[in-house]
Design a protein around this motif. Structure first.
Motif: not given
Length: 283
Positions: A218-239
């Motif tokens: 996957h990829t989730a860490n760039h901002r493309s020219k289609r939406d030049e807004t700031t994106k903030l997110s939270i992620d975590m992992r569990l097992i």
């Protein structure tokens, strides 16, 4: 190929859970973050955080913490570590919700969530689709990846492949993760564009919690020219507790992150898993 615990539990590789009005984790974290940024006088009160890059001092967008590959981060991401620590109680409530209403089996989980800050044209950023599976970066492939947006962006720029397509792509590089990272972060245009084949983009990132098998590329860490807004997110992992094992080969642990902190993914590690499992914390 043997099914993972994620696949057995949900019958799929990727699952999106709509967040309800009374458990809207996205908005809860959004509002807390806005309060934090306002109290630190980083943004004016009432700011639309999607426009952070337009209202903040430019220094917050500069990538001051430098790490290998895509581990560099802007100054604002360093400051927000304080926000994450202040949000520990809310984070634990989120984990409790996952345990009691979604997973319903005991698991170990990331001690602190990871905060992602992506502004368009940020100074010094690696502005390319950094295709990866978390298992390429030191994580246990049996983990569940949990991700949600805390800004309501028109375009998410989070793309994901299923496990089978991910396996086939990784096989093209003979399952060599170091070779993968070297090519990916070299800016190879053909390789970066290759990722969009057999991938899909999440649409509504502000009203859902996304879960997926950790082996998915996957990829989730760039901002493309289609939406030049700031994106903030939270992620975590569990097992799942039943899936966890601490593997050491020739004196070196296997599941150690490639990030700046070199987190060991085991219970009790300062940047790894919480020292208690979900059932130990929440009954």
């Amino acid at each position: 190929e043997k099914l993972s615990s994620f696949q057995k539990m949900f019958g799929c590789d990727v699952k999106s859970i709509e967040t309800s009005r009374d458990r809207h984790w996205n908005k809860l974290f959004h509002d807390r973050l806005l309060d934090f940024l306002t109290s630190r006088e980083i943004v004016p009160a009432g700011t639309d955080i999607r426009l952070f890059h337009e209202v903040c001092d430019e220094k917050y967008l500069e990538y001051k913490t430098v790490g290998e590959y895509n581990n560099s981060r802007p100054l604002i991401a360093d400051l927000v570590f304080e926000f994450i620590e202040q949000s520990e109680l809310q984070y634990l409530k989120f984990v409790e919700w996952l345990y009691k209403e979604v997973i319903k089996k005991d698991f170990f989980f990331q001690n602190f969530p990871t905060f992602r800050f992506h502004a368009p044209n940020a100074l010094g950023s690696v502005n390319l689709p950094a295709w990866h599976s978390d298992s390429f970066l030191g994580h246990n492939p049996r983990e569940f990846n949990i991700w949600f947006g805390i800004t309501d962006n028109e375009k998410s720029d989070i793309w994901i492949q299923n496990v089978e397509n991910s396996r086939k792509w990784f096989e093209e590089l003979e399952f060599d993760r170091e070779r993968w990272k070297k090519i990916c972060f070299s800016g190879d245009k053909a390789f970066c564009e290759r990722g969009y084949n057999n991938s899909f983009e999440f649409q509504d990132i502000f009203n859902s919690v996304i879960m997926f098998d950790s082996r998915c590329i996957h990829t989730a860490n760039h901002r493309s020219k289609r939406d030049e807004t700031t994106k903030l997110s939270i992620d975590m992992r569990l097992i799942l507790v039943e899936d966890f094992e601490w593997v050491v080969i020739d004196g070196s642990p296997v599941f150690v992150g490639d990030g700046i902190k070199k987190a060991e993914y085991r219970p009790g590690s300062s940047h790894g898993y919480h020292n208690k499992s979900a059932s130990e914390l929440f009954g």
